[in-house]
Enzyme design. Structure first.
Site, short mmCIF file in Angstrom:
data_model
loop_
_atom_site.label_atom_id
_atom_site.label_comp_id
_atom_site.label_asym_id
_atom_site.label_seq_id
_atom_site.Cartn_x
_atom_site.Cartn_y
_atom_site.Cartn_z
CB CYS A 46 -0.87 0.06 1.24
SG CYS A 46 -1.76 -1.43 1.61
CG ASP A 446 -30.59 5.96 13.71
OD1 ASP A 446 -31.80 6.19 13.68
OD2 ASP A 446 -29.79 6.30 12.82
CG ASP A 626 -26.43 7.56 10.74
OD1 ASP A 626 -27.53 7.42 11.29
OD2 ASP A 626 -26.29 7.76 9.53
CG ASP A 630 -29.48 8.89 15.68
OD1 ASP A 630 -30.63 8.65 16.06
OD2 ASP A 630 -29.01 8.53 14.60
#
Lengths: 727, 52
Positions: A46, A446, A626, A630
């Site tokens: 990487c 949620d 999220d 919330d």
């Protein structure tokens, strides 16, 4: 470090605009330093892929990947924009986001860390040298040799303690000034007393000098302090990174000229252009254009809402189909975004401050140590009348009880646990989050964006005739609307070839229209195509003649959601679903994932109130969410987690951020948190056990520098090894 | 025992060399990215000649 370099202006003509020029000049004056977050980088390949790719882009002077922080810093000519780099990285398979280097005050945090590391290193080298001399004394060096060794030790130890011990002295002084007894008071006292007594003994040609103990004490304590600092710095840089993810800018249009300005510079009455796919930067009223807006992050609704001239929109909503011009009604502190933040502030102040295990331990431990040393001093003075002996014994008690292993007990475990959780995709933002996570017995989720991906997927496509699917594919491919995009993608995967529809045009806010075999075909909203609105999320196709068809969509559950909930239930946790969405989709998802307890249509304050009432019932709540709706609930919960895709307000309010898409490590995280707490307690027990053996020896006056050194190093090493056992 | 007169300065000097080396690595930011450095050594990017 300079500001990032986005394209200065949306259109070439606007470059002439004075404001844009000023921005460009300011930018050119500084060196263009760009910082990108690289969440998926993990190996040697990487590093070289990313660095090599970036180096081939013209204008890039150097690129360096930091794998520890998963970032790449790029030094580039002013013309190079972050978008260009992000596109280049995306083509080789590395998703990247731009970070705002202005917010990443890395140099500041680095300096504190390097300072601690320097003191640690100095103490370490001094400790080794003094130990070398001490071994000779322990193995029986006599008279002049012993005195010489003590003198050399003193010459090394005193300046080193004065330099390396500074963090402890400073914090002890601060806590004494505030009339508190922190852990650093006994530490500083032990360091000062041990070195003064040893100096006196060296002058007097005595047998015992504790220079080695004092320096190694300092070394182990600094090691604990550094680990603690490292995990806190990681948390801080994570928080900075999250804050920096959204570079807040808006397109202001003045007299037909568009300029990109920071949101903070917008005033009420300004006209702001919002492109399709962009988030509303402010509260406002639509003055031009028609579109659909996605309010799911604010309310949890999955269905897009129509917006045209005169519609009121709030900051944080996403514009879907057509460009909109807004007249700003509230910006910055007055916007609905900010009102939501106020709700969070209220929830946070209501939350009782959590006392960590280490704090509780320190509070109980320090007085005991002082009383014990004082008692030893008085008793020996009373019994023997020998001041020198009494002080010596009191110093030995202080050195031996000094919370060396205690200081390592928590940071060693937390460092090892946060490393484990980071590899599973969790970023711990708050130091006590792990301890709080371990106490959780109720998990509140949620729906939209948390248990689901927040992106719709078409269902039951096979039920429609092929010809109509082909027409739909042709129309859907022409739009950027999320429903159309999902439909077109899925149809493509099914191998449907789009029909030859001509004259395709998008009617913003309504749908897509085209001509097939001379007949008008439409894909879009129910009332526009002339269909009966069905239940749930759907888009409608009218092909002229035949009755309109509804393509229904469902929000795909997040990968690992079902596993996570099954594992949580198996671990005996109570699972609750609170959503702002309507009843039908919430009930369906709750049924699919096996959640028995759910509520739909919850407003933000209702969510927070529900959490508060759960707390009153004695539950320890983990909130996973999220959306903006919330945030208050996240802030008021015992501990909270939000996915990295969440709005920044939600991520700021939560203690832990989930970096990956997969939810399944959630129960693992709770298990690791539980283990962490167990290990911390074990470490406390271990270091107290060493003290329980060594303290009576010291109180009775049998302690020697050798015993002190042994007790200290073995307890510190045991505690560190115990921390590494974390699985 | 006369060896001590030599050995003690030697040990102090070696300790000092170690300390100076440590401070040098610290000043050159060699502890900023421990994970990256651990992986960089495996890459063969600059095996033939040092990075300019």
């Amino acid at each position: 470090m300079s500001a990032d370099a986005p394209s200065v202006s949306a259109c070439p003509a606007c470059v002439a605009a004075p404001a844009a020029e000023a921005v460009a000049e300011r930018r050119a004056a500084k060196e263009a330093g760009l910082v990108l977050s690289l969440p998926t980088a993990h190996c040697a390949v990487c590093i070289s892929d990313v660095e090599r790719t970036l180096a081939t882009i013209p204008g890039v002077r150097s690129a360096r990947v930091n794998l520890t922080q998963k970032r790449v810093s790029v030094a580039a000519a002013p013309g190079v924009t972050a978008d260009k780099l992000i596109v280049a990285l995306k083509t080789i398979g590395y998703p990247a986001h731009e970070l705002d280097p202005g917010l990443l005050s890395t140099t500041e945090t680095d300096r504190a860390g390097r300072d601690l590391l320097m003191r640690l290193g100095v103490a370490g080298f001094a400790m080794m040298n003094i130990m070398l001399l001490s071994v000779a004394v322990w193995s029986g060096a006599e008279a002049a040799t012993r005195d010489l060794f003590h003198w050399i030790s003193a010459a090394i130890a005193l300046p080193v303690l004065a330099f390396s011990g500074q963090p402890f002295f400073a914090s002890a002084y601060a806590s004494l000034k505030a009339r508190r007894l922190g852990m650093d008071v006994p530490i500083s006292l032990a360091l000062i007393l041990a070195s003064s007594i040893s100096l006196y003994e060296t002058f007097a040609g005595g047998h015992h000098a504790y220079f080695d103990a004092a320096v190694s004490l300092c070394f182990f304590l600094l090691a604990g302090r550094y680990l603690d600092y490292r995990s806190r710095a990681a948390a801080r840089s994570a928080a900075e990174e999250l804050a920096a993810l959204e570079v807040p800018r808006a397109v202001r249009s003045t007299g037909g000229v568009e300029t990109i300005v920071p949101i903070a510079e917008l005033a009420v009455g300004d006209l702001v252009r919002v492109k399709p796919g962009a988030r509303m930067p402010v509260d406002g009223i639509v003055t031009e254009g028609a579109s659909e807006i996605d309010r799911s992050l604010l309310t949890g609704e999955t269905l897009p809402v129509r917006a045209d001239e005169g519609s009121v929109v709030s900051a944080g909503e996403v514009n879907l189909t057509g460009p909109l011009t807004l007249r700003v009604t509230a910006a910055g502190r007055d916007s609905s975004l900010h009102r939501m933040a106020d709700l969070v502030a209220v929830a946070e102040s209501a939350k009782t401050r959590y006392t960590s295990l280490a704090d509780r331990m320190a509070r109980a431990y320090s007085p005991v140590v002082h009383i014990m040393a004082l008692a030893a001093f008085s008793a020996w003075l009373y019994l023997t009348g020998d001041l020198r002996l009494a002080i010596n014994i009191a110093a030995a008690v202080l050195i031996i009880t000094c919370p060396c292993a205690l200081a390592l007990a928590v940071p060693a475990v937390v460092t090892s646990a946060s490393g484990k959780l980071f590899r599973k995709g969790f970023l711990i933002k708050d130091g006590t989050a792990l301890e709080r996570l371990a106490e959780v017995d109720t998990v509140v989720f949620d729906k939209t964006g948390t248990l689901t991906m927040g992106t719709p997927e078409p269902i039951d496509l096979a039920a429609h005739p092929r010809a109509e699917l082909e027409t739909a594919a042709a129309l859907a491919a022409a739009s950027a609307h999320p429903l159309a995009g999902a439909l077109s993608r899925t149809l493509g995967e099914m191998g449907i070839t789009p029909a030859e529809v001509t004259d395709i045009r998008e009617v913003p806010g309504y749908g897509i229209e085209g001509r097939l075999n001379g007949k008008i075909v439409r894909l879009g909203r129910a009332e526009w195509v002339g269909a009966e609105a069905a239940e749930g999320t759907a888009t409608y196709l009218a092909t002229g003649g035949a009755p309109a068809r509804a393509f229904t969509f469902t929000d795909r559950p997040r990968p690992g959601a079902a596993e996570a909930i099954a594992a949580l239930k198996a671990a005996g946790k109570r699972v609750i679903l609170l959503s702002g969405d309507t009843e039908v989709p919430v009930a369906r998802l709750a049924h699919d994932l096996g959640i028995g307890e759910w509520r739909s249509g919850q407003r933000p304050d209702e969510k927070a109130a529900r959490i508060a009432s759960l707390h009153e019932e004695g539950a320890r709540v983990l909130m996973v969410g999220d959306g903006l709706n919330d945030t208050a609930a996240l802030a008021s919960a015992h501990v909270s987690i939000s996915p990295a895709t969440a709005l920044d307000a939600a991520r700021v309010a939560s203690d832990i951020v989930l970096l990956g898409q997969d939810l399944s490590p959630l129960s693992d995280a709770i298990r690791i948190a539980g283990q962490t707490r167990t290990r911390i307690k074990q470490n406390f027990a271990l270091s107290l056990a060493y003290n329980a053996i060594a303290v009576p020896v010291a109180l009775l006056g049998f302690a020697t520098p050798l015993i002190a050194a042994l007790a200290m190093s073995t307890s510190s090493v045991t505690v560190s090894l115990n921390a590494l056992r974390l699985k | 025992m006369e060896m001590l007169a030599l050995l003690i300065p030697v040990s102090l000097f070696l300790g000092g060399v170690g300390l100076v080396a440590f401070l040098w690595t610290l000043r050159h930011r060699q502890y900023d990215d421990p994970d990256g450095d651990a992986h960089r050594i495996l890459g063969d990017d600059w095996d033939d000649h040092p990075k300019p």
